[in-house]
Design a protein around this motif. Structure first.
Motif, PDB file in Angstrom:
ATOM      1  N   PHE A  52     -16.615   0.126  -4.859  1.00 21.14           N
ATOM      2  CA  PHE A  52     -15.630   0.515  -3.844  1.00 21.14           C
ATOM      3  C   PHE A  52     -14.674   1.554  -4.446  1.00 21.14           C
ATOM      4  CE2 PHE A  52     -17.060  -3.699  -2.704  1.00 21.14           C
ATOM      5  CZ  PHE A  52     -17.192  -3.658  -1.319  1.00 21.14           C
ATOM      6  N   SER A  53     -14.650   2.738  -3.853  1.00 19.41           N
ATOM      7  CA  SER A  53     -13.727   3.773  -4.321  1.00 19.41           C
ATOM      8  C   SER A  53     -12.363   3.546  -3.671  1.00 19.41           C
ATOM      9  CB  SER A  53     -14.268   5.161  -3.966  1.00 19.41           C
ATOM     10  OG  SER A  53     -14.411   5.294  -2.563  1.00 19.41           O
ATOM     11  N   ILE A  54     -11.339   3.478  -4.501  1.00 21.15           N
ATOM     12  CA  ILE A  54      -9.975   3.214  -4.022  1.00 21.15           C
ATOM     13  C   ILE A  54      -9.166   4.508  -4.056  1.00 21.15           C
ATOM     14  CG2 ILE A  54      -7.923   1.793  -4.328  1.00 21.15           C
ATOM     15  CD1 ILE A  54     -10.523   0.260  -3.667  1.00 21.15           C
ATOM     16  N   PRO A  55      -8.850   5.066  -2.882  1.00 15.02           N
ATOM     17  CA  PRO A  55      -8.078   6.306  -2.811  1.00 15.02           C
ATOM     18  C   PRO A  55      -6.607   5.995  -2.535  1.00 15.02           C
ATOM     19  CG  PRO A  55      -8.992   5.835  -0.679  1.00 15.02           C
ATOM     20  CD  PRO A  55      -9.316   4.625  -1.549  1.00 15.02           C
ATOM     21  N   HIS A  56      -5.836   7.043  -2.286  1.00 16.73           N
ATOM     22  CA  HIS A  56      -4.456   6.824  -1.835  1.00 16.73           C
ATOM     23  C   HIS A  56      -4.524   6.363  -0.379  1.00 16.73           C
ATOM     24  CE1 HIS A  56      -4.290  10.442   0.739  1.00 16.73           C
ATOM     25  NE2 HIS A  56      -5.052  10.989  -0.187  1.00 16.73           N
ATOM     26  N   GLY A  57      -3.796   5.337  -0.053  1.00 14.19           N
ATOM     27  CA  GLY A  57      -3.843   4.831   1.309  1.00 14.19           C
ATOM     28  C   GLY A  57      -2.485   4.499   1.867  1.00 14.19           C
ATOM     29  N   CYS A  58      -1.444   4.709   1.073  1.00 16.68           N
ATOM     30  CA  CYS A  58      -0.079   4.411   1.516  1.00 16.68           C
ATOM     31  C   CYS A  58       0.801   5.639   1.333  1.00 16.68           C
ATOM     32  CB  CYS A  58       0.495   3.231   0.731  1.00 16.68           C
ATOM     33  SG  CYS A  58      -0.562   1.758   0.693  1.00 16.68           S
ATOM     34  N   GLY A  59       0.305   6.769   1.795  1.00 12.36           N
ATOM     35  CA  GLY A  59       1.078   7.987   1.606  1.00 12.36           C
ATOM     36  C   GLY A  59       1.129   8.368   0.148  1.00 12.36           C
ATOM     37  N   ASP A  60       2.328   8.573  -0.369  1.00  8.31           N
ATOM     38  CA  ASP A  60       2.503   8.940  -1.777  1.00  8.31           C
ATOM     39  C   ASP A  60       2.877   7.747  -2.646  1.00  8.31           C
ATOM     40  OD1 ASP A  60       1.938  11.632  -1.401  1.00  8.31           O
ATOM     41  OD2 ASP A  60       4.007  12.083  -0.797  1.00  8.31           O
ATOM     42  N   SER A  61       2.732   6.533  -2.117  1.00 13.06           N
ATOM     43  CA  SER A  61       3.121   5.333  -2.868  1.00 13.06           C
ATOM     44  C   SER A  61       1.950   4.811  -3.696  1.00 13.06           C
ATOM     45  CB  SER A  61       3.608   4.251  -1.905  1.00 13.06           C
ATOM     46  OG  SER A  61       4.046   3.112  -2.610  1.00 13.06           O
ATOM     47  N   PRO A  62       2.154   4.460  -4.968  1.00 14.20           N
ATOM     48  CA  PRO A  62       1.082   3.954  -5.834  1.00 14.20           C
ATOM     49  C   PRO A  62       0.538   2.609  -5.342  1.00 14.20           C
ATOM     50  CG  PRO A  62       2.977   4.695  -7.127  1.00 14.20           C
ATOM     51  CD  PRO A  62       3.421   4.641  -5.692  1.00 14.20           C
TER      52      PRO A  62
END
Length: 250
Positions: A52-62
Motif C-alpha cells: 500500500f503506497s501512502i501519500p499525503h492525504g491531509c493537505g500539508d500535515s504529516p
C-alpha cells in the motif's frame, strides 16, 4: 530557500514553458495522491503480499497513523516490519469457529492492522506498507476492498469510498483488488508438486519387464558359454592322456 519556495519556483517555470503541458499532467498527479495497492498475486487461494503506497492525504500535515481494515474472508494477516513505523494488530471473534487449511480451529480473525509512525511522515514524502495474507479460495471474480484510515497531525482522510459500477471515481477511494482464477493447488505450489510426483504408466511397467527378460537371457547365455568352455577343456585333457598311453610290445 525553503521547500515551498523551491516548489513554487519550479511550478512557475513549468507554466512559462507550457501551460498546456501542466494541465495535461494534472490528472495523473492527482490520482497518485490516492492510497494505491499492488498485489504480488491475485489468484484465489494464493498467498500474496499487498503493498500500500501512502501519500499525503491531509493537505500539508504529516501522517501519524495508518489503519488498514481487513475484508471478511481473510482471517490471518502478517504485516511487514517497517523501521519507520510500529505495528499493532486488532482481532475480532468470528461468528462461528472455522477450521483452517492446516486443520486447526480458528475462533478469531485479524480485523485491522495499525501502523503508527515513529516520526510523522512528511506530507511531501511517501512510504509503502506491506501486508502478507492468503486470498479466499472461493472469491474468484470478487472485489476485495481494504479501507484505509490515514491520520495526520492535523486532520484525517478516510480512504473507504467505493465507486459504483460505471460511476466516476470517488474523492477518497479505498484500495481494491479483483481476485482472479485459482492457479495450481491455490497455494502457488501446484506446478512444483506436479513436477515432483513420480510418473508411473503401462509403458514403464513394460520397460521394466523387458529389462528383466533381457537380464534373464543374458544370464542363460553366460552359463552356456561357461559350460561350453568346460566341455572343451575336458576334451583337450582326454586327448593329451590318450597320446601318452604306453604301447604293448608283441
Amino acid at each position: 530557500m525553503t521547500r515551498t519556495t523551491r516548489t513554487r519556483t519550479a511550478l512557475a517555470s513549468s507554466v512559462a514553458l507550457g501551460g498546456g503541458l501542466l494541465l495535461a499532467l494534472a490528472a495523473p498527479l492527482s490520482a497518485s495522491a490516492h492510497v494505491g495497492v499492488t498485489p504480488s498475486s491475485t489468484a484465489a487461494g494464493s498467498y500474496t503480499v499487498l503493498g500500500f503506497s501512502i501519500p499525503h492525504g491531509c493537505g500539508d500535515s504529516p501522517t501519524t497513523k495508518v489503519t488498514f481494515t481487513i475484508p471478511e474472508g481473510i482471517n490471518s494477516v502478517t504485516p511487514t516490519v517497517n523501521p519507520n513505523w510500529t505495528i499493532a494488530e486488532v482481532s475480532e471473534e468470528l461468528p462461528e469457529p472455522i477450521v483452517d487449511s492446516h486443520g486447526a480451529s480458528v475462533v478469531e480473525r485479524d480485523a485491522q492492522v495499525v501502523y503508527t509512525a515513529i516520526t510523522p511522515l512528511d506530507a511531501h514524502q511517501r512510504d509503502v506498507l506491506e501486508l502478507s495474507l492468503q486470498l479466499p479460495e472461493d472469491a474468484e471474480g470478487e472485489d476485495l476492498v481494504f479501507p484505509v484510515l490515514q491520520e495526520c497531525v492535523e486532520g484525517t482522510t478516510d480512504w473507504s469510498q467505493v465507486a459504483e459500477e460505471g460511476g466516476e471515481e470517488p474523492e477518497s477511494p479505498a484500495p481494491v483488488i479483483t481476485v482472479t482464477a485459482a492457479e495450481g493447488d491455490g497455494h502457488g505450489h501446484g506446478a512444483d508438486e506436479e513436477a515432483a510426483e513420480p510418473i508411473s504408466s503401462e509403458h514403464d511397467h513394460g520397460a521394466e519387464a523387458e529389462s528383466a527378460s533381457t537380464s534373464s537371457d543374458d544370464a542363460v547365455a553366460r552359463w552356456l558359454a561357461v559350460g561350453g568352455i568346460a566341455v572343451g577343456a575336458v576334451g583337450i585333457v582326454l586327448a593329451v592322456l590318450a597320446r601318452r598311453k604306453p604301447t604293448t610290445k608283441a
